[in-house]
Design a protein around this motif. Structure first.
Motif, PDB file in Angstrom:
ATOM      1  N   ILE A 191     -59.047  53.513  -4.811  1.00 40.26           N
ATOM      2  CA  ILE A 191     -60.164  53.035  -5.380  1.00 40.26           C
ATOM      3  C   ILE A 191     -61.548  53.052  -4.438  1.00 40.26           C
ATOM      4  O   ILE A 191     -62.745  52.890  -5.068  1.00 40.26           O
ATOM      5  CB  ILE A 191     -59.914  51.612  -5.874  1.00 40.26           C
ATOM      6  CG1 ILE A 191     -60.954  51.101  -6.865  1.00 40.26           C
ATOM      7  CG2 ILE A 191     -59.627  50.527  -4.552  1.00 40.26           C
ATOM      8  CD1 ILE A 191     -60.372  49.690  -7.677  1.00 40.26           C
TER       9      ILE A 191
ATOM     10  N   ARG B  45     -63.428  55.637  -5.427  1.00 38.22           N
ATOM     11  CA  ARG B  45     -63.978  56.313  -6.729  1.00 38.22           C
ATOM     12  C   ARG B  45     -65.672  55.772  -6.849  1.00 38.22           C
ATOM     13  O   ARG B  45     -66.221  54.957  -6.486  1.00 38.22           O
ATOM     14  CB  ARG B  45     -63.201  55.004  -7.489  1.00 38.22           C
ATOM     15  CG  ARG B  45     -63.462  55.254  -8.921  1.00 38.22           C
ATOM     16  CD  ARG B  45     -62.709  56.303  -9.805  1.00 38.22           C
ATOM     17  NE  ARG B  45     -63.018  56.411 -11.144  1.00 38.22           N
ATOM     18  CZ  ARG B  45     -62.830  57.281 -12.000  1.00 38.22           C
ATOM     19  NH1 ARG B  45     -62.222  58.466 -11.254  1.00 38.22           N
ATOM     20  NH2 ARG B  45     -62.995  57.452 -13.315  1.00 38.22           N
TER      21      ARG B  45
ATOM     22  N   ILE C 216     -66.818  48.320  -8.817  1.00 35.73           N
ATOM     23  CA  ILE C 216     -65.293  48.384  -8.378  1.00 35.73           C
ATOM     24  C   ILE C 216     -64.942  46.847  -8.409  1.00 35.73           C
ATOM     25  O   ILE C 216     -65.502  46.148  -7.782  1.00 35.73           O
ATOM     26  CB  ILE C 216     -65.364  49.241  -6.967  1.00 35.73           C
ATOM     27  CG1 ILE C 216     -65.596  50.551  -7.215  1.00 35.73           C
ATOM     28  CG2 ILE C 216     -63.932  49.012  -6.565  1.00 35.73           C
ATOM     29  CD1 ILE C 216     -65.591  51.341  -5.937  1.00 35.73           C
TER      30      ILE C 216
ATOM     31  N   ALA D  15     -64.371  50.346 -12.339  1.00 36.91           N
ATOM     32  CA  ALA D  15     -62.868  50.889 -11.636  1.00 36.91           C
ATOM     33  C   ALA D  15     -61.939  49.496 -11.392  1.00 36.91           C
ATOM     34  O   ALA D  15     -62.217  48.516 -10.364  1.00 36.91           O
ATOM     35  CB  ALA D  15     -63.079  51.669 -10.674  1.00 36.91           C
TER      36      ALA D  15
ATOM     37  N   PRO E  94     -58.268  48.084  -9.795  1.00 32.09           N
ATOM     38  CA  PRO E  94     -57.096  48.144  -9.345  1.00 32.09           C
ATOM     39  C   PRO E  94     -56.007  47.418 -10.300  1.00 32.09           C
ATOM     40  O   PRO E  94     -56.387  46.944 -11.085  1.00 32.09           O
ATOM     41  CB  PRO E  94     -56.896  47.648  -7.998  1.00 32.09           C
ATOM     42  CG  PRO E  94     -57.927  46.314  -8.272  1.00 32.09           C
ATOM     43  CD  PRO E  94     -58.738  46.696  -9.027  1.00 32.09           C
TER      44      PRO E  94
ATOM     45  N   VAL F 115     -57.602  52.482 -11.377  1.00 34.48           N
ATOM     46  CA  VAL F 115     -57.332  53.400  -9.997  1.00 34.48           C
ATOM     47  C   VAL F 115     -56.114  52.834  -9.362  1.00 34.48           C
ATOM     48  O   VAL F 115     -55.877  51.879  -8.549  1.00 34.48           O
ATOM     49  CB  VAL F 115     -58.645  53.420  -8.962  1.00 34.48           C
ATOM     50  CG1 VAL F 115     -58.078  54.464  -7.876  1.00 34.48           C
ATOM     51  CG2 VAL F 115     -59.968  53.705  -9.863  1.00 34.48           C
TER      52      VAL F 115
END
Length: 177
Positions: A10, A13, A18, A116, A118, A154
């Protein structure tokens, strides 16, 4: 909103925001949290310390989200959220869903178009991967986030990717990845 799955790191990314699976201290730790702090650099930690000194002296509560700079990451912001520790004796799924909802809310407020995530709480916090994937995808699909056009998950390894792919391809679900 478009949902995609990516296997990888990640911290590499490109996204407007994020999401960090943070601990309540906001001061870094292991797993995704440590990787984001290491790769993002001291700017992230400095803003997290400022948040602890002002808005969150006791730490960020589980299920809440707050944004900082992304430092050296390929993003504008890091949205920190604290996932719940899995419990076999207490249903905490509402807290896990809240992490995704709150993060999308912060992303929309910031004007982020791409976010993004996790797989929150599925590492050291012990959340079963199949259930974590189901909750994540259901919550993202059902949460209004004006302006957010793309959400990527991700996923660090093939096992996590496979579980999210299974959940994404559930009965009657359109897939765009």
């Amino acid at each position: 909103m478009r949902i995609i799955l990516v296997q990888g790191d990640i911290t590499e990314r490109r996204a407007d925001a994020i999401v960090n699976a943070a601990n309540s201290s906001l001061l870094g730790g292991g797993g995704v949290d440590g990787a984001i702090h290491r790769r993002g650099g001291p700017e992230i930690l400095a803003e997290c310390r400022a948040l602890r000194a002002s808005a969150y002296p006791e730490g960020l509560p589980t299920g809440h989200a707050v944004a900082t700079t992304a430092g050296r990451l390929q993003a504008r912001w890091v949205i920190h959220t604290v996932g719940p520790v899995h419990s076999r004796s207490e249903d905490r799924s509402h807290l896990l869903a809240s992490c995704y909802r709150a993060s999308l809310g912060v992303a929309a407020e910031l004007g982020a178009h791409t976010v993004a995530f996790p797989a929150i709480s599925t590492g050291i916090y012990g959340w079963p991967l199949d259930d974590g994937a189901r909750i994540a995808l259901k919550t993202v699909r059902e949460t209004p986030a004006p302006g957010v056009e793309e959400v990527s998950f991700v996923l660090f390894d093939a096992t996590a990717y496979a579980e999210f792919d299974r959940a994404l391809r559930g009965p009657g679900q359109a897939v765009d990845n």
